[in-house]
Scaffold this motif. Structure first.
Motif, PDB file in Angstrom:
ATOM      1  N   VAL A 115      -9.535  10.471 -19.577  1.00  0.00           N
ATOM      2  CA  VAL A 115      -9.336  11.759 -20.246  1.00  0.00           C
ATOM      3  C   VAL A 115     -10.675  12.488 -20.340  1.00  0.00           C
ATOM      4  O   VAL A 115     -10.773  13.693 -20.088  1.00  0.00           O
ATOM      5  N   GLY A 116     -11.717  11.733 -20.702  1.00  0.00           N
ATOM      6  CA  GLY A 116     -13.044  12.329 -20.749  1.00  0.00           C
ATOM      7  C   GLY A 116     -13.473  12.867 -19.400  1.00  0.00           C
ATOM      8  O   GLY A 116     -14.027  13.976 -19.305  1.00  0.00           O
ATOM      9  N   LYS A 117     -13.218  12.102 -18.354  1.00  0.00           N
ATOM     10  CA  LYS A 117     -13.552  12.581 -17.013  1.00  0.00           C
ATOM     11  C   LYS A 117     -12.769  13.843 -16.683  1.00  0.00           C
ATOM     12  O   LYS A 117     -13.301  14.782 -16.076  1.00  0.00           O
ATOM     13  N   GLY A 118     -11.491  13.863 -17.091  1.00  0.00           N
ATOM     14  CA  GLY A 118     -10.676  15.037 -16.819  1.00  0.00           C
ATOM     15  C   GLY A 118     -11.160  16.267 -17.564  1.00  0.00           C
ATOM     16  O   GLY A 118     -11.179  17.372 -17.029  1.00  0.00           O
ATOM     17  N   VAL A 119     -11.591  16.073 -18.809  1.00  0.00           N
ATOM     18  CA  VAL A 119     -12.069  17.209 -19.603  1.00  0.00           C
ATOM     19  C   VAL A 119     -13.355  17.776 -19.011  1.00  0.00           C
ATOM     20  O   VAL A 119     -13.558  18.987 -18.964  1.00  0.00           O
ATOM     21  N   ARG A 120     -14.235  16.900 -18.509  1.00  0.00           N
ATOM     22  CA  ARG A 120     -15.547  17.384 -18.067  1.00  0.00           C
ATOM     23  C   ARG A 120     -15.592  17.822 -16.609  1.00  0.00           C
ATOM     24  O   ARG A 120     -16.432  18.651 -16.230  1.00  0.00           O
ATOM     25  N   GLY A 121     -14.710  17.277 -15.768  1.00  0.00           N
ATOM     26  CA  GLY A 121     -14.866  17.442 -14.323  1.00  0.00           C
ATOM     27  C   GLY A 121     -14.821  18.872 -13.837  1.00  0.00           C
ATOM     28  O   GLY A 121     -15.767  19.373 -13.201  1.00  0.00           O
ATOM     29  N   ALA A 122     -13.723  19.582 -14.115  1.00  0.00           N
ATOM     30  CA  ALA A 122     -13.573  20.940 -13.598  1.00  0.00           C
ATOM     31  C   ALA A 122     -14.581  21.906 -14.227  1.00  0.00           C
ATOM     32  O   ALA A 122     -15.200  22.701 -13.503  1.00  0.00           O
ATOM     33  N   PRO A 123     -14.797  21.883 -15.558  1.00  0.00           N
ATOM     34  CA  PRO A 123     -15.833  22.772 -16.112  1.00  0.00           C
ATOM     35  C   PRO A 123     -17.228  22.491 -15.550  1.00  0.00           C
ATOM     36  O   PRO A 123     -18.000  23.417 -15.306  1.00  0.00           O
ATOM     37  N   ARG A 124     -17.560  21.216 -15.346  1.00  0.00           N
ATOM     38  CA  ARG A 124     -18.880  20.890 -14.786  1.00  0.00           C
ATOM     39  C   ARG A 124     -19.031  21.435 -13.375  1.00  0.00           C
ATOM     40  O   ARG A 124     -20.050  22.048 -13.029  1.00  0.00           O
ATOM     41  N   ASP A 125     -18.012  21.230 -12.520  1.00  0.00           N
ATOM     42  CA  ASP A 125     -18.102  21.732 -11.147  1.00  0.00           C
ATOM     43  C   ASP A 125     -18.128  23.252 -11.115  1.00  0.00           C
ATOM     44  O   ASP A 125     -18.839  23.860 -10.299  1.00  0.00           O
TER      45      ASP A 125
ATOM     46  N   GLU B  31     -25.950  27.197 -20.186  1.00  0.00           N
ATOM     47  CA  GLU B  31     -24.846  27.903 -19.522  1.00  0.00           C
ATOM     48  C   GLU B  31     -25.204  29.375 -19.333  1.00  0.00           C
ATOM     49  O   GLU B  31     -25.708  30.013 -20.266  1.00  0.00           O
ATOM     50  N   PRO B  32     -24.975  29.929 -18.142  1.00  0.00           N
ATOM     51  CA  PRO B  32     -25.284  31.347 -17.933  1.00  0.00           C
ATOM     52  C   PRO B  32     -24.305  32.226 -18.701  1.00  0.00           C
ATOM     53  O   PRO B  32     -23.162  31.827 -18.963  1.00  0.00           O
ATOM     54  N   PRO B  33     -24.734  33.442 -19.086  1.00  0.00           N
ATOM     55  CA  PRO B  33     -23.810  34.341 -19.794  1.00  0.00           C
ATOM     56  C   PRO B  33     -22.679  34.785 -18.881  1.00  0.00           C
ATOM     57  O   PRO B  33     -22.848  34.885 -17.654  1.00  0.00           O
ATOM     58  N   ARG B  34     -21.526  35.027 -19.446  1.00  0.00           N
ATOM     59  CA  ARG B  34     -20.380  35.510 -18.684  1.00  0.00           C
ATOM     60  C   ARG B  34     -20.662  36.911 -18.151  1.00  0.00           C
ATOM     61  O   ARG B  34     -21.267  37.734 -18.833  1.00  0.00           O
ATOM     62  N   GLN B  35     -20.260  37.164 -16.914  1.00  0.00           N
ATOM     63  CA  GLN B  35     -20.477  38.477 -16.317  1.00  0.00           C
ATOM     64  C   GLN B  35     -19.671  39.543 -17.062  1.00  0.00           C
ATOM     65  O   GLN B  35     -18.485  39.336 -17.341  1.00  0.00           O
TER      66      GLN B  35
ATOM     67  N   ARG C  38     -12.527  29.818 -11.117  1.00  0.00           N
ATOM     68  CA  ARG C  38     -13.075  28.577 -10.564  1.00  0.00           C
ATOM     69  C   ARG C  38     -12.672  27.352 -11.378  1.00  0.00           C
ATOM     70  O   ARG C  38     -12.373  26.296 -10.818  1.00  0.00           O
ATOM     71  N   GLY C  39     -12.701  27.462 -12.711  1.00  0.00           N
ATOM     72  CA  GLY C  39     -12.289  26.320 -13.521  1.00  0.00           C
ATOM     73  C   GLY C  39     -10.846  25.938 -13.249  1.00  0.00           C
ATOM     74  O   GLY C  39     -10.512  24.765 -13.081  1.00  0.00           O
ATOM     75  N   THR C  40      -9.970  26.938 -13.170  1.00  0.00           N
ATOM     76  CA  THR C  40      -8.567  26.703 -12.836  1.00  0.00           C
ATOM     77  C   THR C  40      -8.440  26.081 -11.460  1.00  0.00           C
ATOM     78  O   THR C  40      -7.644  25.144 -11.242  1.00  0.00           O
ATOM     79  N   ALA C  41      -9.221  26.609 -10.504  1.00  0.00           N
ATOM     80  CA  ALA C  41      -9.148  26.111  -9.127  1.00  0.00           C
ATOM     81  C   ALA C  41      -9.542  24.648  -9.049  1.00  0.00           C
ATOM     82  O   ALA C  41      -8.859  23.835  -8.404  1.00  0.00           O
ATOM     83  N   PHE C  42     -10.641  24.278  -9.713  1.00  0.00           N
ATOM     84  CA  PHE C  42     -11.043  22.869  -9.697  1.00  0.00           C
ATOM     85  C   PHE C  42     -10.030  22.009 -10.438  1.00  0.00           C
ATOM     86  O   PHE C  42      -9.780  20.858 -10.060  1.00  0.00           O
TER      87      PHE C  42
ATOM     88  N   VAL D 200     -21.621  24.322 -11.991  1.00  0.00           N
ATOM     89  CA  VAL D 200     -22.516  24.219 -10.829  1.00  0.00           C
ATOM     90  C   VAL D 200     -22.361  25.453  -9.945  1.00  0.00           C
ATOM     91  O   VAL D 200     -23.353  26.057  -9.505  1.00  0.00           O
ATOM     92  N   ALA D 201     -21.109  25.846  -9.676  1.00  0.00           N
ATOM     93  CA  ALA D 201     -20.869  27.026  -8.849  1.00  0.00           C
ATOM     94  C   ALA D 201     -21.388  28.293  -9.518  1.00  0.00           C
ATOM     95  O   ALA D 201     -21.934  29.181  -8.852  1.00  0.00           O
ATOM     96  N   ASP D 202     -21.252  28.393 -10.842  1.00  0.00           N
ATOM     97  CA  ASP D 202     -21.686  29.590 -11.567  1.00  0.00           C
ATOM     98  C   ASP D 202     -23.197  29.795 -11.499  1.00  0.00           C
ATOM     99  O   ASP D 202     -23.672  30.937 -11.433  1.00  0.00           O
ATOM    100  N   ILE D 203     -23.971  28.720 -11.559  1.00  0.00           N
ATOM    101  CA  ILE D 203     -25.419  28.856 -11.665  1.00  0.00           C
ATOM    102  C   ILE D 203     -26.140  28.739 -10.330  1.00  0.00           C
ATOM    103  O   ILE D 203     -27.367  28.854 -10.285  1.00  0.00           O
ATOM    104  N   THR D 204     -25.396  28.522  -9.231  1.00  0.00           N
ATOM    105  CA  THR D 204     -26.016  28.295  -7.928  1.00  0.00           C
ATOM    106  C   THR D 204     -25.828  29.493  -7.010  1.00  0.00           C
ATOM    107  O   THR D 204     -24.710  29.996  -6.875  1.00  0.00           O
ATOM    108  N   PRO D 205     -26.883  29.962  -6.315  1.00  0.00           N
ATOM    109  CA  PRO D 205     -26.713  31.014  -5.308  1.00  0.00           C
ATOM    110  C   PRO D 205     -25.784  30.539  -4.186  1.00  0.00           C
ATOM    111  O   PRO D 205     -25.845  29.367  -3.787  1.00  0.00           O
ATOM    112  N   PRO D 206     -24.909  31.411  -3.657  1.00  0.00           N
ATOM    113  CA  PRO D 206     -23.973  30.994  -2.604  1.00  0.00           C
ATOM    114  C   PRO D 206     -24.653  30.399  -1.374  1.00  0.00           C
ATOM    115  O   PRO D 206     -24.081  29.536  -0.711  1.00  0.00           O
TER     116      PRO D 206
END
Length: 403
Positions: A118-128, A197-201, A342-346, A131-137
């Motif tokens: 459950v812990g892995k499930g809670v953290r996995g998608a938000p963490r990924d 965490e970066p601010p929301r656009q 992205r969170g939904t997608a992951f 990573v996508a939010d703070i990384t240049p494409p």
């Protein structure tokens, strides 16, 4: 696709938050793998369970994580609080660790695995998604590969520590399980102190809860192709618990059986970051096809090659295929999904792959009990071939959406 900078520049371009998340994952994996490297043998040799039971427990645990990821991913889109959800998830993972040494029974072990997953499930998608939010494409593949490499460094350090501790304690499982508690809580501390965490656009639309069909449709056809391929692929790569059982069947002693996870995760860790960089420079689907080919080879070697040498070669190939697939699938999800979803997608991605892992692990356990290890790994090779064929059919559409 944008051409990224050279390797040294790529490392410098990766944000510090990605490095921190990688070390968070590494510490938690050290803890988890110290336990999981021994758990299948502990269940079969000490508690007397069957291979099918091991497969079902592992499958249910991973499916639980997958279902949880759907809601945590969507919630992170809604709230814009990905770090908070990741911290809750890692906290649950850490809290589950003392259960293993305190309550040595199947019922409690299942409960501990449930809480941990459950812990892995809670953290996995938000963490990924973070990573996508703070990384240049331009360095997204490298960033996911780096996080995966650091994660997997923990995944081979954990079994290595388990081997040493089993030797020092003369096979005392509970002592090893207690020591595994320490890096789990360090992981939570690093996350809280070192990740921002970066601010929301401004003006970015938020996903609604509960999930709506319209939100899922917005994810796009290319994204759903990635999910479908990952589901078939997961049928081919059942729980690594069966690699441990294979090592036991090949005659490795109890104290050194975890060496298979050391070998697998060393190959995984060394290949994930370079594979991510290459996917930024060339084409992610090409690199993924290489990974599927390596998985077919791994399954065939594990099914047909005799002795400890064949076992270790197959396990090394298994780790190599992980390096050429896991980070790439994550990067493809980020490439093909809208930023605000992205969170939904992951989450949806992990729901499908978690359900497939439940089916794969139960099927692997049944085949193992009925026909032996060879049938299990040959079935895995067949599913990997199906996934490779599907990738060929969907490749053009996925590549177009990812550019």
């Amino acid at each position: 696709m944008t051409i990224p900078p050279a390797n040294g520049s790529a490392r410098r371009a990766i944000p510090a938050g990605v490095w921190a998340l990688g070390f968070v994952s590494m510490l938690m994996d050290i803890s988890s793998e110290m336990i999981h490297a021994l758990l299948p043998l502990y269940m079969t040799a000490v508690l007397g369970t069957s291979a099918l039971t091991v497969g079902i427990i592992e499958g249910i645990a991973e499916a639980t994580a997958a279902v949880t990821k759907v809601f945590s991913g969507a919630l992170s889109d809604r709230l814009g609080k990905r770090k908070l959800l990741a911290a809750i998830g890692y906290g649950l993972g850490a809290a589950s660790k003392p259960i293993f040494p305190l309550f040595p029974s199947i019922a409690w072990l299942v409960a501990a695995r449930f809480i941990d997953r459950v812990g892995k499930g809670v953290r996995g998608a938000p963490r990924d998604a973070l990573v996508a939010d703070i990384t240049p494409p331009s360095v997204r593949g490298a960033a996911f590969g780096l996080r995966q490499s650091l994660d997997t460094a923990g995944a081979f350090a954990g079994p290595l520590a388990a081997i040493g501790l089993m030797w020092l304690t003369t096979g005392h499982f509970q002592t090893v399980f207690w020591i595994a508690v320490i890096p789990a809580f360090l992981s939570v501390a690093v996350l809280m102190l070192a990740v921002r965490e970066p601010p929301r656009q401004p003006g970015q639309p938020a996903a609604r809860l509960p999930l709506r069909r319209a939100d899922l449709a917005r994810l796009g056809r290319a994204y759903w192709w990635v999910v479908a391929l990952a589901g078939i692929f997961t049928l081919a790569r059942f729980s690594e618990a069966f690699l441990i059982l294979k090592a036991d069947a090949a005659g490795l002693g109890l104290m050194i059986v975890p060496v298979v996870l050391v070998v697998m995760n060393l190959a995984y860790s060394l290949s994930a970051y370079p594979a991510g960089i290459l996917s930024d420079r060339t084409d992610r689907t090409t690199m993924l096809a290489v990974g599927l080919g390596v998985l077919i080879a791994a399954d065939l070697v594990l099914a047909l090659a005799p002795g400890v040498g064949g076992l270790l070669a197959g396990v090394a190939l298994w780790g190599l295929h992980m390096g050429f697939s896991q980070g790439l699938f994550a990067a493809l999800v980020a490439d093909t999904a809208p930023a605000e979803l992205r969170g939904t997608a992951f989450g949806m991605f992990n729901l499908v792959t978690g359900g497939a892992l439940l089916l794969a692990s139960a099927l692997a356990g049944a085949l193992w009990d009925i026909a032996g290890p060879q049938a299990t790994f040959l079935a895995g090779a067949a599913f990997a071939l199906m996934s490779l064929i599907g990738l060929g059919l969907a490749r053009r559409q996925i590549t177009a959406a990812a550019t």
